[in-house]
Design an enzyme around this catalytic site. Structure first.
Site, PDB file in Angstrom:
ATOM      1  CG  HIS B  56       8.132  55.367  14.153  1.00  0.00           C
ATOM      2  ND1 HIS B  56       7.256  54.308  14.088  1.00  0.00           N
ATOM      3  CD2 HIS B  56       7.376  56.469  14.371  1.00  0.00           C
ATOM      4  CE1 HIS B  56       6.031  54.751  14.269  1.00  0.00           C
ATOM      5  NE2 HIS B  56       6.069  56.057  14.445  1.00  0.00           N
ATOM      6  CG  HIS B 104       0.884  52.386  18.326  1.00  0.00           C
ATOM      7  ND1 HIS B 104       0.452  52.781  19.548  1.00  0.00           N
ATOM      8  CD2 HIS B 104       1.869  53.264  18.014  1.00  0.00           C
ATOM      9  CE1 HIS B 104       1.111  53.857  19.951  1.00  0.00           C
ATOM     10  NE2 HIS B 104       1.985  54.159  19.034  1.00  0.00           N
TER      11      HIS B 104
END
Lengths: 223, 770
Positions: B56, B104
C-alpha cells in the site's frame, strides 16, 4: 444593514448564509461563537452545519456558547434571529423556539429539493412572501424531524406560529409537516430547509430562498 | 513492565527472533533491513519498515509500471506532478486545483461505515496538505450482486459513511459511480475523490527543512485504531470471507473517523497557511507517524529527531511501535520555525485543535526517535520512505482470455419486435447499474458552500471557484470493469475516454487525469498482466489526448481466495470552465427542440450492459477505442457550448442510446418523438450498442450544429424532437415517462429499503414534555 452570521466550531453553511445576505442587499458580518458580546448588528443568522459534530444532541453545545448568551438576551427584546437547520436546532436548544428536532423517521440523512408552503408572511423573515405561497428550497438533514407535545402543537397552530410547512411530501417525518416555526413576536424564525441554498439560478433549484434575507432588511427598517 | 527494545539492546541481542512475517515482511525484505542498519532492527524500527514497505505504501509491485505516467510529455498546466500527496494543475487566473482519488476497499468490507468514512477523511487531508481548501468530493462504489445478502450489509454502511463524513465536513458530493458485479462480493471497491482549490502562491510541499525547525503534531490524539491497516488489511488477500469481515479479528485495523475534528483541522490549517506559519506539512494517513516523519525527513535536506513520549495518546498503554503504526485519523504533522511556534499553537487553540511539539529537524541524515530518553529508532529516512523494495513481478496473459474473447455476444438472442425491444430497454434502465441512484445520492449534501453548478445525475460535477469571474472546474469519475476484463489495455482507455467525454459534455476543457487502479493479487502473473496492460493503455491514452496524469492510487490484493475482481481502473478527469454559466445540463428541459446524436454507431456489444443484464454474459471484445474521435467530439462540444448552440448534452456509455435517452427524458420530465432508423441498420443496434465517442444533444438551431459538426468531422444524426410525456420511438410501442420513471426509480429502494416515512407517528419517549 448589518446582518451577523455566527460561526460555531463545525458550522458549514456560514459562507452560504453570508452570500445570501449580500445578494439580498445586506452587509454580512462574521461573528465568532467564543466572543462574549454581540457586535452592533441589526439581525443574526445561525447557519447550518454540524456544530460540535452534533455531539450530545444536535445544537445542544452551541446553544451554550458564550456569544449565545447575548443573542438570547437581545432576541428576547426583539432582535431578529434566523436559525437554519443546525441553527434551528440551536434555537430550540437555547429555549428561544419551542419543540425539538429528532432523527429523521427513515434514519437517513436526506438532501432533496423540497416544496414548502409559506404559512406566515408577516414575520421578520418572511415579509417578502405572500401567505400560502409555494416555494422550493433544498432540505438536507439527518435530524430534522420536528416534534413537540400534542398540546404544544395545537397551541402553535392556534397562535399561527408555524411559518413554513412541507408540501408534496414530508422529507423526515416532522409532525404536522412543520418545516419552521416562529416566536410569539414573529422576530425569531427557525426552519430546517435551507433558503440560503436557493438564492442563485446557477447553484440552487430556484431563487425562492432569497425572500428570507430581503424580508429582514425591510423588517429592520420598519422596526 | 515491558522492556523497551532500544537500539542499544538490538545491538546486543542480534539473534533475538522477530515477528517480521506476522507484520507482512518477506524473508529477503527482513534481511535487507538488517543490511541497511548493520544490525537487527528494534521493535519500533521493524514496525516502521513493515508498514512503509507494505504494498500500500511502497507501491513495490506497481512502481515499475507507473513510471510510464511520469514519462508522459509535460503539460504546461501541470504545476506539481506525481510523487507529492496530490498533483496540482493550473486552471487560470492564478488559481490552481489539486485532485486525487484513493481507495479504501479493504477497510470498507470489514467495517463499512468507518471504512468508507475514513476513506473520505484520508483523501481530504491529502488535498489539504497541498495547501488547498477542499471544495468537493466524489465517490466511485462497487459491490457484489445487488440482491446478495452481504451487499445489504456493506452498501448501506458505505453510503452512510461516505455521506456521514463528507456532510459533516461541509464538502458537497458532486457525483461518482455505483455499480454491482458478482466479482466484488468479497471485495467491494470504495474509491473517494477530493478536489481542492488554492492560489498558485499557496502551494505547500511535504518536506522537512531547516535544522532547528520544530516538528508539530496536531489534530486528534493517537489511539489504538488502525494499527497495521496498510500492511495487514490492504496488502494481503483474505483467505475467505470469514477471515476478512465476519470475524472481529481484523476490525481493530480499521480506523474510526471523527469528521468534526477534521473540519476544525481544515479551518486551522487554512488559517496557518494564510499566516505563513509552516515550512512543510504532511498528513497522517496509512502508516501514521511512521509515514509522516520518514517522508518529511526523506524529502528534506537534513534529518529529524522525535521524542515519541510527547505524542498525546488516547490510550496510555500503547507501545512505542503501536504509536508509530497507529492510523488514528484527523492528524497532521507540520514543520514550523521556532519563532512561529507560538503563533501556530495560538491558531490551533482558537480552533480547539490539540497541537504538540514532538521533535525537530536536525543537521544529520538520520531519523531518530526516543522513548523517555532512550533511543528506539535510528534509521536513514530514505530507506524507510523512498527506497523500499521494488519488484518486477512476473506477468502472464490470463489463460482464459482467448475463450472469453471468442465468446462473442453476436451469438446471443436479440429482441426483434417492438414490444421486445421496449421490454429490454426497460430492463436495462431499471437494472441496478442503470437505475436511478437517488437512494444513494440523497444521503449526500450537494449544496454546501453554494458553488455546486452541476452534480449527479449530470455527467460531470461542476463547481464554481470564483464568484466574480465565474471560473469553475468540472470533474468526472468513471470505470467499466467489464471492458477491462475483456481487454485491460483498451478498457483503461475506454474508461479514460468516458471520463473525458463526461467532462466535455458539460462544456469544460479537459485538463488532467487521476486514477485509482483496483486489481487482484500482484503475486498472480495473470493479475499482474492485467495491471501492466491497463497502465500501458492509460499512459498511451493520456499521451494521445495530451493530458498529464497528476497522481493516483493503486489498490492490489482485491481478491478472495484465488478469485480476483475484474480489473477495475477508475479514472478521474478534471476540466476547466472559463465561465460556468455556460455549462449545459444532461436533461431535456423544453419541448420543440431537435434531438441530435453526435458520433458513429457500430454494432458493439462486448461487455455491454445489455449482454450483462439480459443474458448475464461477459465475452467478446469491448467497443473499439477511438481517441481521435473522442478528441474531435470534445472539441466540438466545447465549441457548441461556448457558442450557446446546444441546450443539453449527455454522454453515451453503459447501456448506449437506450440509457442516455431515458436519462435525458427523465431529468426534467420531457419526452420526445424519435426515429432511430438513421442511427444504425436496426433498432437493436441503435439502442444498445456501446460505441464510444458519442453524445446526444438538443438544440434550437440544428442547422448551425450540423455545420459546426461537419467542420469538426463528427457525424450528426437527427433523432427527432423533444416534447410530450412519453418516449415515442418509431416502430416501438410508446413508452410513457411515468412508466419509465416508475421502473427506473423502484430498483434501489426495493433492494435497500424504502426512503419514505410514516408521517405523524411519534415513537414513545421522543416527545419533549416542556
Amino acid at each position: 444593514m448589518r446582518i451577523g452570521v455566527i460561526t460555531f466550531p463545525g458550522s458549514l453553511d456560514d459562507v452560504d448564509a453570508a452570500r445570501a445576505v449580500r445578494l439580498a442587499g445586506g452587509e454580512p458580518v462574521s461573528l465568532w461563537h467564543a466572543d462574549d458580546h454581540l457586535e452592533d448588528v441589526d439581525a443574526v443568522v445561525l447557519p447550518g452545519g454540524f456544530s460540535y459534530g452534533d455531539y450530545l444532541r444536535a445544537g445542544a453545545i452551541a446553544a451554550r456558547a458564550p456569544l449565545m448568551h447575548s443573542v438570547v438576551a437581545k432576541a428576547r427584546s426583539g432582535l431578529p434571529v434566523l436559525g437554519i437547520c443546525n441553527g434551528f436546532q440551536v434555537l430550540c436548544e437555547a429555549g428561544l423556539l419551542p419543540g425539538a428536532l429528532t432523527r429523521n423517521g427513515h434514519l437517513h440523512f436526506r438532501n432533496r429539493d423540497q416544496a414548502l408552503r409559506v404559512e406566515r408572511a408577516d414575520t421578520a423573515w418572511t415579509g417578502s412572501y405572500t401567505a400560502g405561497q409555494r416555494i422550493v428550497v433544498p432540505v438536507k438533514n439527518g435530524e430534522g424531524r420536528y416534534v413537540a407535545a400534542p398540546a404544544d402543537l395545537d397551541r402553535l397552530e392556534e397562535e399561527g406560529r408555524v411559518v413554513v410547512r412541507y408540501v408534496e411530501g414530508n422529507p423526515n417525518g416532522s409532525l404536522r409537516d412543520i418545516a419552521g416555526v416562529t416566536s410569539a413576536d414573529g422576530r425569531i424564525v427557525g426552519l430546517m430547509p435551507h433558503p440560503e441554498h436557493a438564492v442563485e439560478d446557477l447553484t440552487g433549484p430556484s431563487t425562492d430562498g432569497l425572500g428570507f434575507f430581503t424580508s429582514v432588511l425591510t423588517a429592520v427598517v420598519a422596526a | 513492565m515491558i522492556t523497551v527494545d532500544t537500539v542499544e539492546r538490538a545491538v546486543g541481542t542480534p539473534d533475538e527472533p522477530q515477528p517480521y512475517t506476522e507484520l507482512g515482511l518477506k524473508d529477503d525484505e527482513y534481511v535487507r533491513i538488517r543490511d541497511i542498519l548493520g544490525r537487527r532492527p528494534t521493535t519500533a524500527e521493524l514496525a516502521m519498515y513493515s508498514v512503509m514497505w507494505s504494498e500500500h505504501c511502497s507501491y513495490k509491485s506497481s512502481k515499475v509500471h507507473l513510471r510510464q505516467f511520469g514519462d508522459l510529455p509535460r503539460s504546461e498546466a501541470l504545476l506539481v506532478g506525481i510523487g507529492e500527496n496530490a498533483g496540482v494543475v493550473d486552471v487560470g487566473d492564478g488559481y490552481a486545483v489539486t485532485f486525487k482519488v484513493e481507495s479504501h476497499n479493504h477497510p470498507s468490507y470489514v467495517e463499512p461505515y468507518q471504512g468508507a468514512a475514513t476513506g473520505v477523511g484520508g483523501i481530504v487531508r491529502d488535498i489539504l496538505t497541498m495547501g488547498a481548501r477542499p471544495v468537493a468530493v466524489m465517490d466511485s462504489l462497487r459491490f457484489g450482486r445487488a440482491d446478495a445478502p452481504d451487499t445489504a450489509r456493506v452498501l448501506p454502511g458505505v453510503v452512510a459513511g461516505v455521506g456521514g463524513y463528507g456532510n459533516c465536513l461541509g464538502l458537497p458530493n458532486i457525483g461518482g459511480e455505483l455499480s454491482f458485479d458478482e466479482c466484488y462480493a468479497g471485495n467491494p471497491l470504495v474509491n473517494a475523490l477530493c478536489v481542492g482549490v488554492m492560489r498558485h502562491e499557496d502551494l505547500r510541499l511535504a518536506k522537512a527543512e531547516g535544522a532547528g525547525n520544530r516538528v508539530v503534531l496536531f489534530g486528534a490524539r493517537t489511539g489504538g485504531d488502525g494499527i497495521g491497516g496498510v500492511s495487514v488489511l490492504a496488502s494481503e488477500t483474505f483467505a475467505d470471507a470469514a477471515e476478512a469481515g465476519l470475524s472481529p479479528a481484523k476490525r481493530p485495523s480499521v480506523q474510526v473517523g471523527d469528521p468534526f475534528t477534521e473540519k476544525l483541522l481544515i479551518e486551522a490549517c487554512l488559517e496557518i497557511f494564510a499566516a505563513g506559519l509552516v515550512t512543510g506539512i504532511q498528513d497522517l494517513g496509512g502508516a501514521g507517524l511512521s509515514c509522516a516523519t520518514s517522508e518529511l525527513a526523506s524529502a528534506g535536506t537534513g534529518g529529524m529527531h522525535v521524542d515519541l513520549d510527547r505524542v498525546p495518546l488516547r490510550d496510555s498503554t500503547l507501545t512505542p511501535a503501536e504509536i508509530l503504526m497507529s492510523e488514528s485519523q484527523e492528524r497532521m504533522c507540520a514543520i514550523v520555525e521556532p519563532g512561529k511556534v507560538d503563533d501556530f499553537l495560538a491558531v490551533c487553540r482558537r480552533w480547539d485543535v490539540q497541537a504538540t511539539v514532538i521533535g525537530e529537524v536536525t543537521d544529520g541524515d538520520r531519523l531518530t526517535v526516543d522513548w523517555h530518553g532512550e533511543r528506539i529508532v535510528d534509521v536513514p529516512p530514505r530507506t524507510v520512505a523512498h527506497e523500499g523494495p521494488v519488484y518486477e513481478r512476473p506477468v502472464q496473459r490470463p489463460a482464459d482470455l482467448d475463450d472469453l474473447r471468442a465468446d462473442d455476444p453476436a451469438a446471443l438472442p436479440r429482441p426483434t419486435t417492438g414490444a421486445e425491444l421496449t421490454a429490454h430497454w426497460l430492463a436495462v434502465v431499471s437494472s441496478p447499474d442503470g437505475a436511478d441512484k437517488t437512494w444513494v445520492t440523497e444521503q449526500y449534501d450537494r449544496y454546501v458552500r453554494g458553488n455546486t453548478v452541476l452534480a449527479q445525475p449530470d455527467d460531470a460535477g461542476v463547481v464554481r471557484i470564483d464568484e466574480d469571474t465565474h471560473r469553475g472546474i468540472a470533474l468526472a469519475l468513471d470505470g467499466n470493469a467489464r471492458y477491462a476484463r475483456l481487454d485491460p489495455y483498451a478498457g483503461a482507455q475506454l474508461n479514460l475516454a468516458e471520463a473525458y467525454r463526461n467532462v466535455a459534455v458539460s462544456g469544460a476543457r479537459p485538463l488532467a487525469v487521476t486514477n485509482c487502479l483496483n486489481f487482484g493479487s500482484p503475486e498472480e502473473p495473470a493479475v499482474m498482466w492485467q495491471f501492466a496492460e491497463a497502465v500501458r493503455g492509460l499512459a498511451d491514452g493520456c499521451r494521445e489526448l495530451g493530458l498529464p496524469v497528476t497522481g493516483g492510487n493503486v489498490s492490489l490484493y482485491n481478491q478472495t481466495g484465488d478469485v480476483a475482481i475484474n480489473p477495475t481502473p477508475v479514472i478521474g478527469v478534471l476540466g476547466v470552465h472559463d465561465d460556468v454559466r455556460r455549462r449545459v445540463p444532461s436533461g431535456w428541459r423544453a419541448a420543440g427542440e431537435t434531438v441530435l446524436l453526435l458520433g458513429e454507431t457500430r454494432a458493439e456489444f462486448g461487455g455491454s450492459a445489455w449482454a450483462s443484464v439480459m443474458h448475464g454474459h461477459l465475452g467478446g471484445r469491448p467497443p473499439a477505442v477511438a481517441l481521435p474521435a473522442e478528441k474531435a467530439l470534445a472539441a466540438l462540444l466545447a465549441g457548441l457550448v461556448g457558442e450557446g448552440l446546444v441546450t443539453s448534452a449527455h454522454d453515451l456509455s453503459d447501456g448506449g442510446l437506450a440509457q442516455a435517452l431515458a436519462e435525458s427524458a427523465l431529468r426534467y420530465g420531457t419526452g420526445a418523438a424519435l426515429d432511430l432508423s438513421a442511427v444504425a441498420g436496426d433498432a437493436f443496434t441503435a439502442l444498445f450498442s456501446e460505441s464510444g465517442a458519442r453524445a446526444v444533444v438538443t438544440t434550437t438551431d440544428p442547422g448551425s450544429v450540423r455545420v459546426t459538426a461537419d467542420w469538426a468531422g463528427v457525424r450528426v444524426t437527427e433523432l427527432g424532437t423533444t416534447g410530450g410525456d412519453a418516449l415515442r420511438v418509431a416502430d416501438l410501442p410508446e413508452l410513457p415517462l411515468a412508466e419509465l420513471r416508475a421502473a427506473w426509480t423502484a430498483t434501489l429502494p426495493a433492494l435497500f429499503g424504502s426512503p419514505e416515512v410514516t408521517v405523524g407517528s411519534v415513537p414513545a419517549g421522543t416527545v419533549p414534555t416542556s
